[in-house]
Design a protein around this motif. Structure first.
Motif, short mmCIF file in Angstrom:
data_model
loop_
_atom_site.label_atom_id
_atom_site.label_comp_id
_atom_site.label_asym_id
_atom_site.label_seq_id
_atom_site.Cartn_x
_atom_site.Cartn_y
_atom_site.Cartn_z
N GLN A 30 -41.13 -71.33 -94.56
CA GLN A 30 -42.06 -70.86 -93.54
C GLN A 30 -42.54 -69.47 -93.97
O GLN A 30 -41.73 -68.58 -94.18
N SER A 31 -43.86 -69.31 -94.08
CA SER A 31 -44.42 -68.04 -94.50
C SER A 31 -45.21 -67.41 -93.35
O SER A 31 -46.06 -68.07 -92.75
N LYS A 32 -44.92 -66.14 -93.06
CA LYS A 32 -45.64 -65.42 -92.01
C LYS A 32 -46.09 -64.07 -92.55
O LYS A 32 -45.32 -63.35 -93.16
N THR A 33 -47.36 -63.77 -92.32
CA THR A 33 -47.93 -62.50 -92.76
C THR A 33 -48.51 -61.77 -91.57
O THR A 33 -49.29 -62.35 -90.80
N SER A 34 -48.13 -60.52 -91.39
CA SER A 34 -48.72 -59.70 -90.34
C SER A 34 -49.90 -58.95 -90.93
O SER A 34 -49.91 -58.60 -92.11
N LYS A 57 -53.87 -65.63 -86.65
CA LYS A 57 -52.45 -65.94 -86.58
C LYS A 57 -52.16 -67.30 -87.16
O LYS A 57 -51.20 -67.50 -87.91
N GLU A 61 -49.74 -68.04 -90.69
CA GLU A 61 -48.45 -68.70 -90.53
C GLU A 61 -48.53 -70.08 -91.15
O GLU A 61 -49.23 -70.95 -90.64
N THR A 240 -45.47 -59.75 -95.70
CA THR A 240 -45.19 -61.18 -95.72
C THR A 240 -43.69 -61.46 -95.77
O THR A 240 -42.96 -60.83 -96.54
#
Length: 303
Positions: A30-34, A57, A61, A240
């Protein structure tokens, strides 16, 4: 001492499975970048800002699947249905520098092939795998059922790595780096006229923190990350975070791990140059209000 024993055991296990031609594994990440959502859109309504944040968003994600054997791997984004009316327009391209494709790496040859689509054209980026000078420590933590060890490295990044964009402080926007007060006086006109590239900046380097497990002693990891004595289960790189949620080893049904072959072949440097040019063009069109039917900026790349 304990770490040295574990590394020795990992090496022996690696040699054992390395001689098995059928060894294969799969890891789900699972990849999440702000991302800084303040683009100076003062003329936008709150509803428009909320809608853009929701779209961004969703684009930031993602789920990826790493399929690997003892020498090679593919890293693919898991396809998902897009919500009606949820098109991201130009935002997806600005965030990632091109559409997701197939990333293949060969740790034996230390090369990679990255298939990407950018503005309607498919590219095949072929280059050497980036080498990180990992500093390993004895610090551990548990990820699922796996004991993981910490490793850190510093990675230089280029101006096309849009995931690490940040909005500079008030006194450094629009090319005015010395007079913050003057920047405040001209705030209204600056916010309306500044282009995407003037409104944001990219750091020159970021620190990478990786967590790898010796329980799967394969020198693989998500995306471009590799080079540790075990499978990398977590990566923290700038804004990330990539986290492994599932591992399958030696499933009954094997998958073919093959290098992508469709697209215009370029080096990473050549691709970055093309991308920078097209993003500059897009920024200028955005500033001039030249948009497509769906409200997004439309740029095509000629053959």
């Amino acid at each position: 001492m304990k770490k040295g024993v574990l590394l020795s055991i990992a090496y022996l296990f690696f040699m054992a499975i390395g001689h098995s031609q059928d060894f294969q594994g799969k890891a789900v990440y699972q990849s999440k970048t702000s991302m800084d959502m303040d683009f100076g859109g003062r003329e936008m309504s709150e509803e428009q800002k909320k809608r853009i944040k929701e779209r961004m968003k969703s684009a930031l994600e993602k789920t990826f699947i790493l399929t690997f054997d003892r020498t090679s791997a593919t890293y693919l984004e898991e396809e998902k249905l897009e919500q009606p009316g949820g098109g991201n327009g130009g935002f997806r391209v600005m965030a990632f520098g091109g559409g997701g494709g197939k990333y293949y790496k060969n740790i034996k040859n230390q090369t990679y092939t990255d298939q990407k689509e950018m503005f309607g054209k498919v590219f095949l980026i072929k280059d050497s795998l980036p080498k990180l000078n990992w500093v390993m420590s004895a610090e551990t933590k548990q990820i699922g059922n796996y004991t993981c060890y910490k490793a850190t490295a510093t990675k230089p990044i280029d101006s096309t790595d849009f995931s690490n964009f940040r909005r500079p402080p008030p006194g450094q926007r629009g090319g005015n780096k010395d007079d913050a007060n003057k920047d405040e006086v001209k705030k209204d006109s600056t916010d309306k006229k500044e282009t995407l590239f003037r409104a944001i900046e990219t750091p020159k380097e970021i620190e990478i923190t990786a967590w790898y497990t010796l329980d799967v002693p394969i020198s693989q990891g998500p995306g471009e990350y590799w080079g540790l004595p075990g499978l990398i289960l977590e990566v923290n790189a700038g804004k990330t975070v990539i986290l492994c949620s599932k591992i399958i080893l030696n499933a009954e049904e094997k998958e073919i791990i093959e290098e992508p072959s469709k697209g215009k072949e370029v080096s990473q440097k050549e691709y970055n140059t093309i991308l920078a040019e097209k993003m500059k063009e897009m920024s200028e069109r955005f500033q001039g209000g030249n948009r497509g039917r769906d409200g997004g900026n439309q740029i095509r790349i000629r053959n």
